[in-house]
Design a protein around this motif. Structure first.
Motif, PDB file in Angstrom:
ATOM      1  N   ASN A   1       6.935   8.986  -5.847  1.00 19.45           N
ATOM      2  CA  ASN A   1       8.057   8.117  -6.205  1.00 19.45           C
ATOM      3  C   ASN A   1       8.806   7.721  -4.938  1.00 19.45           C
ATOM      4  OD1 ASN A   1       9.639  10.262  -5.448  1.00 19.45           O
ATOM      5  ND2 ASN A   1      10.416  10.726  -7.495  1.00 19.45           N
ATOM      6  N   GLU A   2       9.939   7.018  -5.096  1.00 21.32           N
ATOM      7  CA  GLU A   2      10.621   6.500  -3.895  1.00 21.32           C
ATOM      8  C   GLU A   2      11.280   7.598  -3.073  1.00 21.32           C
ATOM      9  OE1 GLU A   2      13.183   3.571  -5.608  1.00 21.32           O
ATOM     10  OE2 GLU A   2      14.604   5.047  -6.376  1.00 21.32           O
TER      11      GLU A   2
ATOM     12  N   TRP B   1       9.700   8.013 -13.666  1.00 16.05           N
ATOM     13  CA  TRP B   1       8.841   7.184 -12.792  1.00 16.05           C
ATOM     14  C   TRP B   1       8.689   5.783 -13.391  1.00 16.05           C
ATOM     15  CZ3 TRP B   1       7.261   5.320  -8.664  1.00 16.05           C
ATOM     16  CH2 TRP B   1       6.056   4.599  -8.543  1.00 16.05           C
TER      17      TRP B   1
ATOM     18  N   GLU C   1      11.969   3.947 -12.811  1.00 15.64           N
ATOM     19  CA  GLU C   1      12.087   3.522 -11.406  1.00 15.64           C
ATOM     20  C   GLU C   1      11.191   2.300 -11.147  1.00 15.64           C
ATOM     21  OE1 GLU C   1      11.553   6.661  -8.351  1.00 15.64           O
ATOM     22  OE2 GLU C   1      10.341   5.186  -7.263  1.00 15.64           O
ATOM     23  N   LYS C   2       9.969   2.365 -11.684  1.00 14.47           N
ATOM     24  CA  LYS C   2       8.998   1.283 -11.464  1.00 14.47           C
ATOM     25  C   LYS C   2       9.513  -0.032 -12.059  1.00 14.47           C
ATOM     26  CE  LYS C   2       4.028   0.675 -12.381  1.00 14.47           C
ATOM     27  NZ  LYS C   2       2.876   1.341 -13.047  1.00 14.47           N
TER      28      LYS C   2
ATOM     29  N   HIS D   1      12.735  -1.384 -10.242  1.00 21.14           N
ATOM     30  CA  HIS D   1      12.406  -2.008  -8.957  1.00 21.14           C
ATOM     31  C   HIS D   1      11.787  -3.381  -9.180  1.00 21.14           C
ATOM     32  CE1 HIS D   1      10.694  -2.787  -5.021  1.00 21.14           C
ATOM     33  NE2 HIS D   1      11.593  -1.931  -4.564  1.00 21.14           N
TER      34      HIS D   1
END
Ligand code: HEM
Length: 507
Positions: free
Chosen positions: A10-11, A37, A40-41, A44
């Motif tokens: 992840n980031e 995850w 977040e994906k 973004h």
């Protein structure tokens, strides 16, 4: 690549277990908030688009070098011009009116912006493939953009809006002639010249100033497409110019341009027969010959389109000691607008994006903080100036020479200047064209202006006639307007002509 670097994280760098199947409550149940995850994906992804450039949205970039082959140090003290100097640069070519997804092979001018990473800071030359521009007052620029882009009602491009605007402003005439000529659709970026367009200044180590224009002449030869050829290209490849540039560089066939300047002394400028700071005017080569400077070669493709091409930011405000501005009021407007657009498009710290960074000069500007400040923010260095720590004081040695100015403050219209002639350059261009080029110009113009109302065709025919009677007669025939009426209308002043051709129903 080592095995470790191929693992998904992840980031924050933590391992990701699953990248295809969402975490669900049971095999057929809803997705869990806990699938962080996935969150977040998606979050973004939702923010991956930045505004496109207000114009010049579609573009392609490459790296290269400028090598100085002649000695012009008597004009400029800039380190980039020291004989033999090789300076890395990044270039971005673009069309102007089309949006980010537009096709390359459109009839339009081509933007050519070059960032030279000099030892005295970055110098940006933000030019086009034409020696002059449509307009000369910044006020007109947002309107040009609206006239050539989409109609507010239909959302479509509109020849009517485009030509209505152009023909109401006779200073556009030379540029309109160029865009409608064979040069209106370059076969590739490699096959065209490009220019700084404006009058800039150079000053030497004795602080003596000359006015100057920048020219880059292709060594690949000029090559253009006809409307028919371009339509065929667009039908099979919307990225034709970007692909051509990328593939030639990738195969080691590096495109080159010879760089030249034209120079006018301050004394010559005072006595020039028209305003030398008017970007719609050219300086004839016979009077102000080209002086060779060096050679620019493009030899490296970017690694990542978004990082390097989309995030590139150029501004005419970025000059280095030895290169300066001029009283060109169009240039003066541009000195504000580029940084302003980029602070909006990319954020306040856009000069820290690697493609925009000064590579060979230290940056000590006291600018602090702001969104996406990622470089350590000058650590514990003092945040104010002057300070007693001896940090980063201004450098009076690079102050450019003073410039004498005169006159009362007023909103001057260049058309009231008795030396102003909007049609001289276009007429001269017509007169040096070979017959096949003239034919193409007439045909392209007639096709392009076809959907417009008659009043606009009359206005354009009058401008052509004023430039050269033969140009006027031939375009009148091709646009099917009455040439006798054109000749009558040509006796009017510009304001009278505009008033006489306001009627959209004019026959
Ligand atoms: C006062 C008139 C002008 C205004 C207000 C203006 C404004 C702008 C703006 C806002 C952008 C987008 C900048 C960005 O988001 O990075 C742009 C791009 C550009 N302009 Fe102008 N412009 C003007 C005249 C000109 C002229 C005369 C030239 C050529 C000599 C020119 C060449 C370019 C080029 C090449 C780009 C694309 C730069 C790139 O590749 O990133 N513009 N202009």
């Amino acid at each position: 690549m080592d095995k470790e670097s191929m693992k998904l994280t992840n980031e924050a760098g933590a391992p990701v277990a699953e990248n295809e199947n969402s975490l669900t409550a049971g095999p057929r149940g809803p997705v869990m908030m806990q699938d962080v995850w996935l969150l977040e994906k998606l979050a973004h992804f939702d923010r991956e688009v930045i505004p496109e450039r207000r114009m010049h949205a579609k573009g392609w970039g490459a790296y290269g070098d400028l090598t100085i082959t002649n000695d012009i140090t008597k004009y400029s003290k800039a380190a980039v011009f020291k004989p033999g100097t090789k300076t890395e640069c990044f270039i971005r070519f673009s069309t102007v009116a089309g949006e980010r997804g537009a096709a390359d092979a459109e009839r339009d001018i081509r933007g050519v912006a070059v960032k030279f990473y000099t030892t005295e800071g970055n110098w940006d030359l933000v030019g086009n493939n034409t020696p002059t521009f449509f307009l000369r007052d910044v006020h007109n620029f947002p309107d040009l953009n609206r006239a050539v882009k989409r109609d507010p009602q239909t959302g479509m491009r509109s020849a009517q809006n485009n030509w209505d605007f152009w023909t109401l402003l006779p200073e556009t005439f030379h540029q309109t002639t160029v865009v409608m000529s064979d040069r209106g659709i370059p076969a590739s970026f490699r096959n065209m010249h490009f220019y700084g367009e404006h009058t800039f200044s150079l000053y030497n180590d004795k602080n003596e100033r000359v006015w100057c224009k920048f020219h880059f002449r292709t060594e690949q030869g000029i090559k253009n497409l006809t409307d028919e050829e371009a339509a065929e290209v667009v039908a099979r490849d919307r990225e034709s110019n970007g692909r051509d540039l990328y593939e030639h560089i990738a195969s080691g066939d590096f495109p080159k341009w010879k760089m030249y300047i034209q120079v006018m002394t301050e004394e010559q400028a005072k006595n020039h027969y028209e305003n030398p700071f008017d970007i719609t005017k050219i300086w004839p080569h016979k009077e102000y010959p080209l002086i060779e400077v060096g050679e620019l070669e493009l030899n490296r493709n970017p690694e990542n389109y978004y990082a390097e091409v989309e995030q590139a930011a150029f501004t005419p405000a970025h000059v280095v000691p030895g290169i300066g501005f001029s009283p060109d009021k169009f240039l003066q407007g541009r000195l504000f607008v580029y940084g302003d657009a980029q602070r909006y498009r990319l954020g306040i710290n856009y000069n820290q994006i690697p493609v925009n960074q000064a590579k060979h000069a230290r940056v000590h500007d006291y600018h602090r903080d702001g969104a996406m400040r990622v470089d350590g923010n000058y650590g514990s260095e003092p945040a104010y100036s002057p300070n007693s720590m001896g940090d980063w004081s201004s450098q009076p040695g690079v102050m450019e020479p003073p410039l004498d100015l005169s006159g009362a403050m007023y909103a001057y219209d260049p058309k009231d200047d008795p030396t102003d002639d909007c049609f001289r350059a276009g007429g001269n261009l017509w007169r040096i064209m070979t017959e096949d080029k003239k034919e193409l110009l007439i045909k392209n113009t007639a096709n392009n202006i076809k959907p417009c109302t008659k009043n606009i065709k009359y206005r354009h025919a009058v401008h052509c006639f004023k430039a050269d009677p033969e140009y006027g007669e031939r375009i009148s025939g091709a646009m099917e307007v009455d040439f006798d009426k054109v000749k009558e209308l040509a006796k009017l002043t510009n304001n009278e002509l505009n008033a006489a051709t306001m009627d959209m129903k004019m026959e």
